[in-house]
Design a protein around this motif. Structure first.
Motif, PDB file in Angstrom:
ATOM      1  N   UNK A   6       0.811  -1.202   0.000  1.00 47.08           N
ATOM      2  CA  UNK A   6       0.000   0.000   0.000  1.00 47.08           C
ATOM      3  C   UNK A   6       0.848   1.257   0.000  1.00 47.08           C
ATOM      4  N   UNK A   7       1.962   1.235   0.739  1.00 47.83           N
ATOM      5  CA  UNK A   7       2.856   2.390   0.758  1.00 47.83           C
ATOM      6  C   UNK A   7       3.497   2.602  -0.611  1.00 47.83           C
ATOM      7  N   UNK A   8       3.879   1.515  -1.262  1.00 51.31           N
ATOM      8  CA  UNK A   8       4.467   1.635  -2.595  1.00 51.31           C
ATOM      9  C   UNK A   8       3.474   2.232  -3.579  1.00 51.31           C
ATOM     10  N   UNK A  61      -3.197  17.103 -15.886  1.00 51.76           N
ATOM     11  CA  UNK A  61      -4.617  17.454 -15.930  1.00 51.76           C
ATOM     12  C   UNK A  61      -5.475  16.212 -15.731  1.00 51.76           C
ATOM     13  N   UNK A  62      -4.950  15.067 -16.194  1.00 49.50           N
ATOM     14  CA  UNK A  62      -5.700  13.806 -16.126  1.00 49.50           C
ATOM     15  C   UNK A  62      -4.823  12.729 -15.502  1.00 49.50           C
ATOM     16  N   UNK A  63      -5.392  11.969 -14.588  1.00 50.89           N
ATOM     17  CA  UNK A  63      -4.716  10.830 -13.970  1.00 50.89           C
ATOM     18  C   UNK A  63      -5.415   9.560 -14.421  1.00 50.89           C
ATOM     19  N   UNK A  64      -4.622   8.569 -14.801  1.00 53.80           N
ATOM     20  CA  UNK A  64      -5.166   7.259 -15.149  1.00 53.80           C
ATOM     21  C   UNK A  64      -4.723   6.268 -14.084  1.00 53.80           C
ATOM     22  N   UNK A  65      -5.668   5.555 -13.523  1.00 53.02           N
ATOM     23  CA  UNK A  65      -5.379   4.525 -12.515  1.00 53.02           C
ATOM     24  C   UNK A  65      -5.826   3.188 -13.082  1.00 53.02           C
ATOM     25  N   UNK A  66      -4.881   2.302 -13.337  1.00 52.13           N
ATOM     26  CA  UNK A  66      -5.179   1.035 -13.996  1.00 52.13           C
ATOM     27  C   UNK A  66      -5.070  -0.127 -13.015  1.00 52.13           C
ATOM     28  N   UNK A  67      -6.206  -0.570 -12.516  1.00 46.65           N
ATOM     29  CA  UNK A  67      -6.261  -1.720 -11.598  1.00 46.65           C
ATOM     30  C   UNK A  67      -5.318  -1.534 -10.419  1.00 46.65           C
ATOM     31  N   UNK A  68      -5.296  -0.349  -9.832  1.00 48.85           N
ATOM     32  CA  UNK A  68      -4.266  -0.031  -8.841  1.00 48.85           C
ATOM     33  C   UNK A  68      -4.468  -0.714  -7.500  1.00 48.85           C
ATOM     34  N   UNK A  69      -5.625  -1.335  -7.269  1.00 43.66           N
ATOM     35  CA  UNK A  69      -5.843  -2.016  -5.992  1.00 43.66           C
ATOM     36  C   UNK A  69      -5.854  -3.537  -6.126  1.00 43.66           C
ATOM     37  N   UNK A  81      -7.203  -6.730   0.959  1.00 44.91           N
ATOM     38  CA  UNK A  81      -8.477  -6.032   1.053  1.00 44.91           C
ATOM     39  C   UNK A  81      -8.385  -4.767   1.898  1.00 44.91           C
ATOM     40  N   UNK A  82      -7.815  -4.867   3.102  1.00 47.47           N
ATOM     41  CA  UNK A  82      -7.754  -3.703   3.982  1.00 47.47           C
ATOM     42  C   UNK A  82      -6.865  -2.610   3.395  1.00 47.47           C
ATOM     43  N   UNK A  83      -5.821  -3.013   2.678  1.00 40.79           N
ATOM     44  CA  UNK A  83      -4.920  -2.042   2.056  1.00 40.79           C
ATOM     45  C   UNK A  83      -5.601  -1.370   0.873  1.00 40.79           C
ATOM     46  N   UNK A  84      -6.439  -2.117   0.142  1.00 41.45           N
ATOM     47  CA  UNK A  84      -7.215  -1.517  -0.938  1.00 41.45           C
ATOM     48  C   UNK A  84      -8.001  -0.318  -0.416  1.00 41.45           C
ATOM     49  N   UNK A  93      -5.760   2.769   0.210  1.00 41.13           N
ATOM     50  CA  UNK A  93      -5.318   3.423  -1.014  1.00 41.13           C
ATOM     51  C   UNK A  93      -6.472   4.188  -1.664  1.00 41.13           C
ATOM     52  N   UNK A  94      -7.662   3.594  -1.676  1.00 42.09           N
ATOM     53  CA  UNK A  94      -8.806   4.262  -2.282  1.00 42.09           C
ATOM     54  C   UNK A  94      -9.194   5.521  -1.515  1.00 42.09           C
ATOM     55  N   UNK A  95      -9.130   5.451  -0.206  1.00 45.83           N
ATOM     56  CA  UNK A  95      -9.460   6.634   0.584  1.00 45.83           C
ATOM     57  C   UNK A  95      -8.429   7.746   0.383  1.00 45.83           C
TER      58      UNK A  95
END
Length: 276
Positions: A144-146, A160-168, A173-176, A179-181
């Protein structure tokens, strides 16, 4: 710089095989578009095309009205950045956290050393990491830190735009949830537009303003997230929603290890609650 991403008539082919077929997508300025679909549907190919890493056969990709394919790598990096799926492979293992985040500053105008240091500190704090981590190597960080370091590096260019590709999907589960928050807080403070790619409908539902559903290289449905989820028009979208388990009184608790990266994970299973 305007943060609206517009994809028009995008077709991507590999060795004569069409992977993405005449796709139209819009990420409005300051909003999050969740792109959801099964593995192999073409979601990540769209991300690579936006970044200039996939062979575009036809179509246009613009940010703020500027065609990205006309820009050099540095100019493109100032408009769009990506956070990749694997936090264990996307960071240089020989570079410190501070150097990794500082590398993202190269896309911006020259900063004095003191300004660079202050900006690295600000970015780490923005993703809920202590500035004391600047000297650490990636191997000394959790997954999660990485991933949060990867987010900070992407933000360093002020895109201007960020793309997040399957980042979790590679995280527990708890780390997901952590990161989302963090990502939601970043979006609120930096006023970014984002294309959020996932096969997990629960995660997409949690973070997105709008949703696009993709199947076999084609967008089959788009619209505001609440509308798409409340009254899906396409049968494939309805199939995805039916796959989300509904817990009833007396039902056994789900096996969280099995639902961590599956489409049918729910926000409660992820330990997150939509509070936007």
């Amino acid at each position: 710089m305007s943060g609206d991403l517009a994809v028009r008539g995008l077709t991507v082919r590999y060795s004569g095989r069409t992977v993405v077929d005449k796709v139209n997508l819009d990420v409005a300025e300051g909003r999050v578009l969740g792109l959801v679909g099964e593995s192999g549907s073409g979601k990540s190919t769209i991300a690579r095309a936006v970044l200039g890493l996939a062979p575009v056969h036809t179509g246009t990709i613009t940010v703020g009205g500027t065609e990205l394919r006309r820009l050099n790598a540095r100019e493109r990096a100032r408009r769009v950045q990506m956070v990749f799926q694997d936090p264990f492979g996307s960071l240089n293992p020989r570079m410190s956290v501070g150097s990794i985040v500082g590398e993202g500053l190269e896309a911006r105008a020259a900063l004095r050393p003191a300004e660079r240091g202050a900006e690295v500190t600000r970015l780490l704090e923005l993703v809920s990491l202590s500035p004391e981590m600047e000297q650490r190597l990636p191997r000394r960080l959790s997954g999660g830190q990485r991933q949060r370091v990867a987010i900070a590096r992407a933000l360093a260019a002020r895109p201007a735009v960020l793309i997040a590709d399957e980042i979790t999907s590679a995280l527990d589960v708890s780390v997901q949830a952590q990161v989302l928050n963090v990502l939601r807080g970043v979006l609120a403070s930096e006023r970014l537009s984002m294309l959020f790619i996932s096969h997990n409908l629960a995660v997409v539902r949690y973070i997105s303003d709008d949703i696009a559903v993709m199947r076999d290289g084609v967008i089959v449905e788009t619209g505001p997230a609440d509308e798409v989820l409340a009254a899906p028009k396409h049968e494939y979208t309805r199939e995805l929603l039916r796959a989300v388990p509904q817990l009833h009184a007396g039902a056994a608790a789900p096996d969280r290890s099995r639902t961590a990266t599956r489409l049918n994970s729910t926000p409660d299973e992820l330990g997150i609650h939509k509070h936007r």
